[in-house]
Design a protein around this motif. Structure first.
Motif, PDB file in Angstrom:
ATOM      1  N   THR A  73     118.785  62.976  65.348  1.00 20.49           N
ATOM      2  CA  THR A  73     120.192  62.708  65.059  1.00 20.49           C
ATOM      3  C   THR A  73     121.121  63.200  66.169  1.00 20.49           C
ATOM      4  O   THR A  73     122.222  62.694  66.322  1.00 20.49           O
ATOM      5  N   ALA A  89     116.392  64.805  61.680  1.00 19.75           N
ATOM      6  CA  ALA A  89     116.678  64.684  60.249  1.00 19.75           C
ATOM      7  C   ALA A  89     115.379  64.686  59.464  1.00 19.75           C
ATOM      8  O   ALA A  89     114.413  63.993  59.820  1.00 19.75           O
ATOM      9  N   HIS A  91     117.894  69.398  58.311  1.00 17.82           N
ATOM     10  CA  HIS A  91     117.339  68.968  59.596  1.00 17.82           C
ATOM     11  C   HIS A  91     116.684  70.166  60.277  1.00 17.82           C
ATOM     12  O   HIS A  91     116.819  71.314  59.828  1.00 17.82           O
TER      13      HIS A  91
END
Length: 289
Positions: free
Chosen positions: A179, A194, A268
Motif C-alpha cells: 500500500t 496490507a 498492515h
C-alpha cells in the motif's frame, strides 16, 4: 724512620688502650654499670652493626612486601598488574564504544533519523558510479587466449556447476499488496503491506531478536539482527510470539499482523530492511505479492 715507628706505636697504643665506660648514679655516685672498651673494639662493633643494618634493609627492600611502601619504588608485580589493568581498561573502552555505536544504530532504526544510501541488488553493497573508458572494456590478448581455452574445455563439459551471485536469500515475511512503497525522501524507510488481522509474520532470515516490545508510535515492534550486517524490522503487529534474545530461523513466525501504535492507519505490516546501518528498499530483494 724512628719518627714513623713512634707514631705507629702511639696510634697502636691509643687503639688498644683499655678504657672503662662507667655509668654512675648522679646523686649517690654509685656505680651502676661499667664496661671495658678499646677504640678498636668500638670500631669493630660499629662496623659490624652498620653492615648488619645495611643487610637487613637490603633484604626488606628486595624480598619483602614492605618495599611497596617505599616512595618511588615499584615492584615487578605492581608493574605487571598496572599493565594488565591498562589493557583491560582499553578493551572495556573499545567495547563501550562499539556498544554505544550499536545502541545508536538501533535508535536510528526506531526513530528513522538517518541518511539514505542506495544498494546494488547483486552485491547488496553501496553502489558507486564511476566512469569507465572504452579501452578498459576491451579484452587483452591474454584474455582472448584464455577465453578460447575455456570455450574448448566447456565444449565437451556435460556437467556445469552454477553458482549464485547473491549469498543471502531473503524469505518473504508476508504475502500481500503493497500500500505504500519505500520512499526515503519522505523518510518512509519501509514498505507497508496490507494484511488480514492476525496474519502470521515470519522472519526473513535466521538471527537473534534484539528488540521485541511495545512502543507508543509503532505499537508492537520486533527487530532481528541477522548475519552479514542485516537488520529486519517489523512494526504495528497485533502481538509478538518471540522475546528479546531469542534465536529464530528463516521463515519462523515471530508476530501476528495488526494495527497497533498511533502511526498505524489500518491492519498492515510496516517492514524495514537495513544493511550496515543504512535502510534499503525491501521490494528489490523480496517478492511480497
Amino acid at each position: 724512620m724512628s719518627e714513623k715507628r713512634l707514631k705507629r706505636k702511639i696510634i697502636k697504643k691509643k687503639l688498644f688502650t683499655k678504657n672503662r665506660l662507667v655509668i654512675l648514679n648522679e646523686d649517690t655516685f654509685e656505680e651502676i654499670f661499667s664496661l671495658r672498651l678499646t677504640l678498636m673494639n668500638v670500631f669493630v662493633v660499629a662496623t659490624i652493626g652498620a653492615l648488619f643494618i645495611i643487610f637487613v634493609t637490603t633484604y626488606i627492600i628486595a624480598f619483602t612486601p614492605l618495599r611497596e611502601y617505599i616512595p618511588g619504588y615499584a615492584s615487578t608485580q605492581l608493574k605487571k598488574d598496572a599493565t594488565e589493568l591498562a589493557l583491560k581498561s582499553d578493551s572495556l573502552n573499545h567495547a563501550l564504544k562499539k556498544n554505544d555505536a550499536y545502541i545508536q544504530s538501533i535508535k536510528k532504526v526506531l526513530t528513522g533519523d538517518l541518511e539514505y544510501a542506495k544498494f546494488n541488488k547483486d552485491s547488496i553493497l553501496a553502489s558507486a558510479s564511476e566512469a569507465v573508458s572504452e579501452d578498459d572494456l576491451k579484452p587483452s590478448n591474454a584474455d582472448l587466449k584464455f577465453r578460447e581455452e575455456v570455450d574448448r574445455e566447456d565444449k565437451y563439459n556435460l556437467f556445469e556447476k552454477a553458482k549464485p551471485k547473491v549469498t543471502a536469500v531473503l524469505f518473504p515475511p508476508v504475502k500481500g499488496m503493497i500500500t505504500e512503497k519505500f520512499n526515503p525522501k519522505d523518510k518512509h524507510y519501509a514498505v507497508d503491506i496490507a494484511l488480514a488481522k492476525n496474519t502470521p509474520i515470519k522472519s526473513i532470515l535466521s538471527g537473534r531478536v534484539i528488540f521485541a516490545d511495545w512502543t507508543p508510535n509503532t505499537g508492537n515492534v520486533v527487530i532481528i539482527r541477522h548475519n552479514n550486517g542485516f537488520i529486519s524490522v517489523y512494526k504495528h503487529a497485533a502481538s509478538v510470539t518471540v522475546s528479546q534474545g531469542d534465536v529464530v530461523r528463516t521463515g519462523e513466525v515471530i508476530a501476528l499482523a495488526g494495527s497497533t501504535g498511533q502511526e498505524s492507519t489500518g491492519v498492515h505490516l510496516h517492514f524495514e530492511l537495513w544493511k550496515d546501518g543504512y535502510p534499503i528498499d525491501p521490494s528489490i530483494f523480496i517478492e511480497f505479492e
